[in-house]
Design a protein around this motif. Structure first.
Motif, PDB file in Angstrom:
ATOM      1  N   GLN A   1      73.868  42.914 -14.517  1.00  0.00           N
ATOM      2  CA  GLN A   1      72.717  42.040 -14.337  1.00  0.00           C
ATOM      3  C   GLN A   1      73.094  40.828 -13.480  1.00  0.00           C
ATOM      4  OE1 GLN A   1      71.010  40.727 -18.027  1.00  0.00           O
ATOM      5  NE2 GLN A   1      69.416  39.496 -17.047  1.00  0.00           N
ATOM      6  N   MET A   2      74.288  40.286 -13.715  1.00  0.00           N
ATOM      7  CA  MET A   2      74.736  39.140 -12.923  1.00  0.00           C
ATOM      8  C   MET A   2      74.900  39.528 -11.453  1.00  0.00           C
ATOM      9  SD  MET A   2      77.555  37.482 -15.536  1.00  0.00           S
ATOM     10  CE  MET A   2      78.042  36.195 -14.374  1.00  0.00           C
ATOM     11  N   LEU A   3      75.419  40.714 -11.189  1.00  0.00           N
ATOM     12  CA  LEU A   3      75.573  41.174  -9.812  1.00  0.00           C
ATOM     13  C   LEU A   3      74.209  41.372  -9.157  1.00  0.00           C
ATOM     14  CD1 LEU A   3      78.457  43.798 -10.252  1.00  0.00           C
ATOM     15  CD2 LEU A   3      78.602  41.614  -9.045  1.00  0.00           C
ATOM     16  N   GLN A   4      73.267  41.893  -9.929  1.00  0.00           N
ATOM     17  CA  GLN A   4      71.913  42.110  -9.404  1.00  0.00           C
ATOM     18  C   GLN A   4      71.265  40.775  -9.037  1.00  0.00           C
ATOM     19  OE1 GLN A   4      70.712  45.362  -9.224  1.00  0.00           O
ATOM     20  NE2 GLN A   4      68.894  44.677  -8.107  1.00  0.00           N
TER      21      GLN A   4
ATOM     22  N   SER B   1      75.642  46.392  -5.117  1.00  0.00           N
ATOM     23  CA  SER B   1      76.534  47.479  -4.699  1.00  0.00           C
ATOM     24  C   SER B   1      77.997  47.191  -4.993  1.00  0.00           C
ATOM     25  CB  SER B   1      76.350  47.754  -3.207  1.00  0.00           C
ATOM     26  OG  SER B   1      76.694  46.608  -2.445  1.00  0.00           O
ATOM     27  N   MET B   2      78.331  45.955  -5.359  1.00  0.00           N
ATOM     28  CA  MET B   2      79.729  45.657  -5.698  1.00  0.00           C
ATOM     29  C   MET B   2      80.124  46.403  -6.966  1.00  0.00           C
ATOM     30  SD  MET B   2      81.644  42.036  -6.583  1.00  0.00           S
ATOM     31  CE  MET B   2      81.294  41.256  -5.018  1.00  0.00           C
TER      32      MET B   2
ATOM     33  N   LEU C   1      82.248  33.581  -8.820  1.00  0.00           N
ATOM     34  CA  LEU C   1      82.975  33.103  -7.643  1.00  0.00           C
ATOM     35  C   LEU C   1      83.057  34.169  -6.559  1.00  0.00           C
ATOM     36  CD1 LEU C   1      84.861  30.713  -6.592  1.00  0.00           C
ATOM     37  CD2 LEU C   1      86.738  32.178  -7.331  1.00  0.00           C
ATOM     38  N   THR C   2      83.334  35.412  -6.960  1.00  0.00           N
ATOM     39  CA  THR C   2      83.630  36.453  -5.969  1.00  0.00           C
ATOM     40  C   THR C   2      82.394  37.069  -5.344  1.00  0.00           C
ATOM     41  OG1 THR C   2      83.812  38.082  -7.763  1.00  0.00           O
ATOM     42  CG2 THR C   2      85.857  37.049  -6.992  1.00  0.00           C
ATOM     43  N   VAL C   3      81.209  36.854  -5.909  1.00  0.00           N
ATOM     44  CA  VAL C   3      80.025  37.405  -5.264  1.00  0.00           C
ATOM     45  C   VAL C   3      79.803  36.758  -3.893  1.00  0.00           C
ATOM     46  CG1 VAL C   3      78.823  38.111  -7.356  1.00  0.00           C
ATOM     47  CG2 VAL C   3      78.571  35.750  -6.519  1.00  0.00           C
TER      48      VAL C   3
END
Length: 517
Positions: free
Chosen positions: A477-480, A486-487, A437-439
């Motif tokens: 990996q999910m952020l990538q 960078s989060m 949600l927050t990405v």
């Protein structure tokens, strides 16, 4: 002793002899060979101060630009007579003396020299034409750039004609100008942390008490440990309307807060209030408790500029939060209610309060929300979704179902930059839902999260390093994949052994108390 003689261009184009001992010149030459040589301005100021009578006599004709470096040289060299004269001829509205203080002994000497000059001038019905001083600033970290700029160690960022500085006088202006006497402000930050005031504060209070035309002003007041009777004596000589930032970090009884409250009510320009560790004594009756709470809340009505409110470990909020918030008449930018007992009705009043709809910072850390409906907090987040930047919900006991109910509201907080919800018993699935949600929140840069329930050992409740390592890899990996590498997502948990909170980023580590000695 043989002396060398040098002529420099003085005032009005005259050559002025500059005399100093030969050995002094030789020692300077040796130092110059091993370090940056002193500038001509510094040498000129030091030379001028060697002849006190000459230094004092030329102040009437001294260019404005030379006052700060000459004052700095007089301060460093402890030329008290020159300091007194410089204060009397100071061509700026503010003298940031506190920024030059590095040693307490020098502090006392320079303060006494400054006040000696001020006393003589305030005693005169008509001030000298050159004197522009309105504020003697004794704060240690204020206006440091003023001395750096005028000394030449920093680029000049303001002109001589900006507010707070005096314009250079032309010859036509150099006539006797009668200026009516006005009170001089002495500005400092107060930190009351001992049972009695220190020598400097005692001296300052005595000076202010001696003169009606000397006002003691304070923008920041911090109270850590001092008997209330001593605090009240000090506040009697302080211009309370000058206080903008108040921190009370004491362990006070509610009755003590009641005695302090009338002074707080006179701080009509207060912008930030921090109040912590207020408790009710066991022998206080409910009627007395209500009387003291009403006395405190009634004083909030006078604070028409309050925008930041921190309440930590304040005992009387339970069932009374609406009474406190009703008396806050300003729109709050920061509200922090931490380590307090609240009822669900308090949270409902908070969510409906008209002056919290534009919050930028909200913290409810340490407030137990386990048995409360998520509805009020969800509504509050929705109301502040367009302005909220920092949210802290640490150690609130928020469960999976409650956190899941808050997720849609969090997804609308478009300005959110930091989110912290450490110490809450949530699952890995909810943590991953939060990340997805927050990405989409472009300004969110840092999330502090707890170890999910699945990461703990079954035996003693300590985090399992292997499981945490797998979780960390998966989150990265999910952020990538979401295009937000960078989060920053950092673990932060309270250690079950020592209670200290430890931050882990990027990889999982055990608290230092687990490591072998």
């Amino acid at each position: 002793m043989e002396k060398m003689r040098l002529f420099v261009l003085g005032l009005e184009g005259r050559l002025v002899p500059w005399v100093f001992p030969q050995d002094s010149f030789q020692s300077r030459f040796i130092r110059m060979s091993s370090q940056a040589p002193p500038r001509l301005l510094e040498l000129a100021c030091e030379s001028l101060l060697r002849d006190k009578a000459l230094a004092i006599s030329v102040l009437e004709e001294l260019p404005t630009e030379l006052f700060p470096p000459l004052f700095t040289a007089a301060f460093t060299g402890r030329h008290c007579e020159a300091l007194r004269a410089l204060v009397q001829a100071w061509p700026f509205a503010c003298l940031p003396l506190g920024a030059l203080v590095t040693e307490q002994r020098i502090h006392r000497e320079t303060i006494q020299a400054a006040f000696a000059g001020i006393d003589g001038l305030l005693a005169q019905k008509v001030r000298p034409r050159r004197w522009k001083l309105q504020v003697l600033d004794l704060r240690k970290h204020a206006h440091q750039d003023f001395w750096n700029v005028w000394s030449g160690s920093a680029p000049r960022m303001f002109s001589l004609t900006e507010p707070g500085t005096a314009k250079p006088m032309t010859k036509r202006q150099k006539v006797e100008e009668k200026q009516p006497s006005a009170p001089l402000e002495v500005l400092l930050d107060l930190c009351l942390s001992e049972s009695t005031p220190d020598q400097f504060l005692t001296y300052l209070i005595k000076k202010v008490q001696q003169r009606n035309d000397l006002h003691l002003c304070c923008k920041k007041l911090k109270i850590f440990a001092m008997p209330i009777q001593n605090i009240r004596k000090i506040l009697k000589v302080v211009e309370l309307e000058s206080i903008q930032n108040l921190e009370v970090n004491c362990t006070w009884k509610l009755s003590t807060l009641g005695r302090f409250a009338p002074h707080m009510g006179q701080m009509v320009n207060l912008r930030r209030l921090l109040l912590s560790h207020i408790h009710v004594s066991s022998d206080m009756t409910p009627a007395m408790e209500e009387q003291y709470v009403s006395l405190f809340t009634s004083q909030l009505l006078h604070l028409q500029h309050l925008h930041v409110l921190h309440l930590d470990s304040v005992c009387f909020l339970e069932g009374r939060l609406d009474q406190v918030l009703r008396c806050v008449k300003t729109s709050l930018e920061t509200l922090s209610i931490t380590n307090c007992l609240l009822l669900e009705s308090d949270l409902m009043h908070l969510s409906l309060c008209p002056n919290v709809g534009q919050l930028k910072n909200l913290s409810l850390s340490g407030v137990s929300l386990t048995n409360m409906s998520p509805g009020p907090l969800k509504f509050l987040l929705e109301r502040a979704s367009s302005t909220l930047r920092d949210l802290a919900l640490d150690e609130c006991g928020i469960m999976d179902s409650q956190f899941s109910a808050l997720l849609p509201a969090l997804g609308h907080c478009s300005q959110l930059k930091t989110l912290s919800f450490c110490g809450n018993p949530i699952s890995t699935a909810v943590l991953e839902d939060l990340l997805r949600l927050t990405v989409g929140l472009s300004k969110l840069s840092h999330v502090l999260y707890p170890d999910p329930l699945e990461s703990y050992e079954d035996t003693d409740g300590t985090p399992h390093p292997g499981r945490l390592a797998q979780l960390h890899v998966k989150l990265r990996q999910m952020l990538q994949e979401a295009g937000r590498p960078s989060m920053i997502w950092s673990r932060a948990n309270s250690c079950p052994r020592c209670g200290n909170r430890t931050f882990y980023d990027p990889g999982p580590l055990l608290c230092p108390c687990y490591l072998p000695v």
